[in-house]
Write a protein that holds these residues in place. Structure first.
Motif, mmCIF file in Angstrom:
data_model
loop_
_atom_site.group_PDB
_atom_site.id
_atom_site.type_symbol
_atom_site.label_atom_id
_atom_site.label_comp_id
_atom_site.label_asym_id
_atom_site.label_seq_id
_atom_site.Cartn_x
_atom_site.Cartn_y
_atom_site.Cartn_z
ATOM 1 N N ALA A 62 4.753 55.278 27.780
ATOM 2 C CA ALA A 62 6.014 55.869 28.237
ATOM 3 C C ALA A 62 7.231 55.040 27.833
ATOM 4 N N ASP A 63 8.398 55.699 27.868
ATOM 5 C CA ASP A 63 9.683 55.042 27.643
ATOM 6 C C ASP A 63 10.422 54.796 28.948
ATOM 7 N N PHE A 64 10.057 55.577 29.969
ATOM 8 C CA PHE A 64 10.801 55.554 31.235
ATOM 9 C C PHE A 64 9.799 55.809 32.351
ATOM 10 N N ILE A 65 9.715 54.876 33.308
ATOM 11 C CA ILE A 65 8.739 54.959 34.394
ATOM 12 C C ILE A 65 9.460 55.171 35.716
ATOM 13 N N VAL A 66 8.904 56.036 36.547
ATOM 14 C CA VAL A 66 9.513 56.334 37.843
ATOM 15 C C VAL A 66 8.490 56.117 38.958
ATOM 16 N N LEU A 67 8.930 55.431 40.016
ATOM 17 C CA LEU A 67 8.116 55.205 41.211
ATOM 18 C C LEU A 67 8.582 56.132 42.331
ATOM 19 N N PRO A 68 7.791 56.286 43.393
ATOM 20 C CA PRO A 68 8.154 57.196 44.485
ATOM 21 C C PRO A 68 9.189 56.617 45.449
ATOM 22 N N GLU A 69 9.687 57.495 46.300
ATOM 23 C CA GLU A 69 10.504 57.073 47.425
ATOM 24 C C GLU A 69 9.664 56.162 48.325
ATOM 25 N N MET A 70 10.279 55.082 48.808
ATOM 26 C CA MET A 70 9.625 54.115 49.696
ATOM 27 C C MET A 70 8.241 53.715 49.163
ATOM 28 N N PHE A 71 8.238 53.256 47.914
ATOM 29 C CA PHE A 71 6.956 52.921 47.283
ATOM 30 C C PHE A 71 6.346 51.631 47.815
ATOM 31 N N ASN A 72 7.141 50.799 48.484
ATOM 32 C CA ASN A 72 6.585 49.555 49.015
ATOM 33 C C ASN A 72 6.382 49.605 50.526
ATOM 34 N N CYS A 73 6.565 50.803 51.114
ATOM 35 C CA CYS A 73 6.688 50.876 52.566
ATOM 36 C C CYS A 73 6.191 52.211 53.101
ATOM 37 N N PRO A 74 5.422 52.225 54.173
ATOM 38 C CA PRO A 74 5.069 53.500 54.811
ATOM 39 C C PRO A 74 6.330 54.241 55.237
ATOM 40 N N TYR A 75 6.285 55.572 55.161
ATOM 41 C CA TYR A 75 7.450 56.376 55.511
ATOM 42 C C TYR A 75 7.512 56.533 57.030
ATOM 43 N N SER A 76 8.170 55.562 57.656
ATOM 44 C CA SER A 76 8.249 55.513 59.118
ATOM 45 C C SER A 76 9.439 54.635 59.493
ATOM 46 N N ASN A 77 10.212 55.060 60.458
ATOM 47 C CA ASN A 77 11.414 54.307 60.809
ATOM 48 C C ASN A 77 11.130 52.861 61.192
ATOM 49 N N ASP A 78 10.056 52.640 61.954
ATOM 50 C CA ASP A 78 9.758 51.266 62.351
ATOM 51 C C ASP A 78 9.371 50.412 61.150
ATOM 52 N N LYS A 79 8.703 51.024 60.167
ATOM 53 C CA LYS A 79 8.304 50.291 58.963
ATOM 54 C C LYS A 79 9.494 50.032 58.046
ATOM 55 N N PHE A 80 10.493 50.925 58.056
ATOM 56 C CA PHE A 80 11.699 50.661 57.267
ATOM 57 C C PHE A 80 12.331 49.350 57.734
ATOM 58 N N ILE A 81 12.369 49.166 59.040
ATOM 59 C CA ILE A 81 12.942 47.932 59.593
ATOM 60 C C ILE A 81 12.089 46.720 59.228
ATOM 61 N N GLU A 82 10.781 46.858 59.393
ATOM 62 C CA GLU A 82 9.864 45.744 59.129
ATOM 63 C C GLU A 82 9.838 45.346 57.660
ATOM 64 N N TYR A 83 9.871 46.329 56.758
ATOM 65 C CA TYR A 83 9.706 46.081 55.323
ATOM 66 C C TYR A 83 11.024 45.864 54.588
ATOM 67 N N GLY A 84 12.157 45.996 55.281
ATOM 68 C CA GLY A 84 13.456 45.921 54.623
ATOM 69 C C GLY A 84 13.678 44.615 53.871
ATOM 70 N N GLU A 85 14.347 44.717 52.717
ATOM 71 C CA GLU A 85 14.646 43.545 51.884
ATOM 72 C C GLU A 85 16.108 43.577 51.454
ATOM 73 N N GLU A 86 16.669 42.404 51.268
ATOM 74 C CA GLU A 86 17.989 42.305 50.664
ATOM 75 C C GLU A 86 17.860 42.454 49.155
ATOM 76 N N GLU A 87 18.904 42.945 48.543
ATOM 77 C CA GLU A 87 18.861 43.169 47.091
ATOM 78 C C GLU A 87 18.661 41.868 46.319
ATOM 79 N N ASP A 88 19.392 40.854 46.686
ATOM 80 C CA ASP A 88 19.289 39.568 45.997
ATOM 81 C C ASP A 88 18.109 38.769 46.535
ATOM 82 N N GLY A 89 17.183 38.465 45.656
ATOM 83 C CA GLY A 89 16.051 37.624 46.026
ATOM 84 C C GLY A 89 14.899 38.350 46.670
ATOM 85 N N GLY A 90 14.972 39.655 46.796
ATOM 86 C CA GLY A 90 13.876 40.404 47.388
ATOM 87 C C GLY A 90 12.647 40.416 46.483
ATOM 88 N N HIS A 91 11.474 40.250 47.076
ATOM 89 C CA HIS A 91 10.237 40.160 46.301
ATOM 90 C C HIS A 91 9.965 41.423 45.487
#
Length: 274
Positions: free
Chosen positions: A35-64
């Motif tokens: 491929a030339d262009f790859i696309v990942l899903p919405e919330m690909f690093n995190c379960p789709y759940s409000n509590d998990k959004f809080i738990e898994y949240g990352e800052e843009e700078d330095g986020g793993h």
């Protein structure tokens, strides 16, 4: 470049950030061979759940998560649209998509503009606004093959957003998303065909695979639709990579055959970007 090879990574997202990142790395590595262009899903690093959004949240700078995607884009000399992740900024949390160029640089970011606050009686209730803040900016990016527009999931339901991006030159509209088992069968394909047909562009949606062990069940069915409103490629519900080559010359051809954008009555109505 008029022809572009897309790879849609419909990955199975679990309740383990490191494992999700490993899965994304694996799928990107496989997809980069074709491929030339790859696309990942919405919330690909995190379960789709409000509590998990809080738990898994990352800052843009330095986020793993973003550091790993940046390295992959650079190492494989490929564009990567990193679906979305929960992005922390000060005391706010956003649902944010990042586009990386071939050097691993972030060249665009989109914060989900329309938050998923719904209540379908006896079927599903979800309120993103309980923890997320809405973005307020239209997102377009210049690439070597032309300009693209980016939205996230629920954003696809708002035709004004798509039209503004197209009026500003977007040739492809990308919407990483995670429709559920109620809204997905009813509206997913219909919406992507409609946005492509309305604007005579390519429209791409990439979703997580269905994980029946999760609290939120993604419909899957990652999809590519063309300027004629046809489905070029569509996944099922399981984890897989969908490859699809698109020809951007088709946009000009379709617009000449059926000049919708030229035939608009701008003397009567117009979508205005504010």
């Amino acid at each position: 470049m008029t022809k572009l090879k897309l790879a849609l990574c419909q990955m199975n997202v679990i309740d383990n950030k490191l494992e999700n990142i490993k899965k994304a790395i694996s799928m990107i590595s496989d997809a980069s061979k074709k491929a030339d262009f790859i696309v990942l899903p919405e919330m690909f690093n995190c379960p789709y759940s409000n509590d998990k959004f809080i738990e898994y949240g990352e800052e843009e700078d330095g986020g793993h998560t973003l550091n790993e995607i940046s390295k992959l884009a650079c190492e494989n000399n490929i564009y990567i649209l990193a679906g979305s992740i929960p992005e922390k900024e000060d005391d706010k949390l956003f649902n944010t998509s990042y586009l990386f160029d071939k050097c691993g640089k972030i060249i665009a970011k989109h914060r989900k503009m329309h938050l998923f606050d719904i209540d379908v009686k006896d079927k599903i209730t979800f309120k993103e606004s309980d923890v997320l803040t809405a973005g307020n900016e239209f997102t377009l990016a210049d690439t070597e093959f032309g300009k693209i527009g980016i939205g996230i999931c629920y954003d696809v339901r708002f035709p004004e957003l798509a039209r503004i991006m197209v009026e500003n030159g977007a040739l492809i509209l990308f919407y990483p998303g995670a429709f559920n088992m109620t809204t997905g069968p009813a509206h997913w394909q219909l919406l992507f065909r409609s946005r492509a047909l309305d604007n005579q562009v390519y429209c791409v949606g990439v979703a997580p695979a269905l994980n029946e062990a999760a609290s939120y069940h993604s419909y899957g069915h990652s999809i590519v639709t063309n300027p004629w409103g046809e489905v070029l490629a569509e996944a099922g519900q399981k984890e897989e990579i969908i490859f699809c080559e698109i020809d951007l010359d088709e946009i000009k051809k379709v617009r000449e055959e059926l000049p919708l954008l030229k035939n608009k009555r701008k003397d009567l109505y117009e979508v205005i970007e504010k």
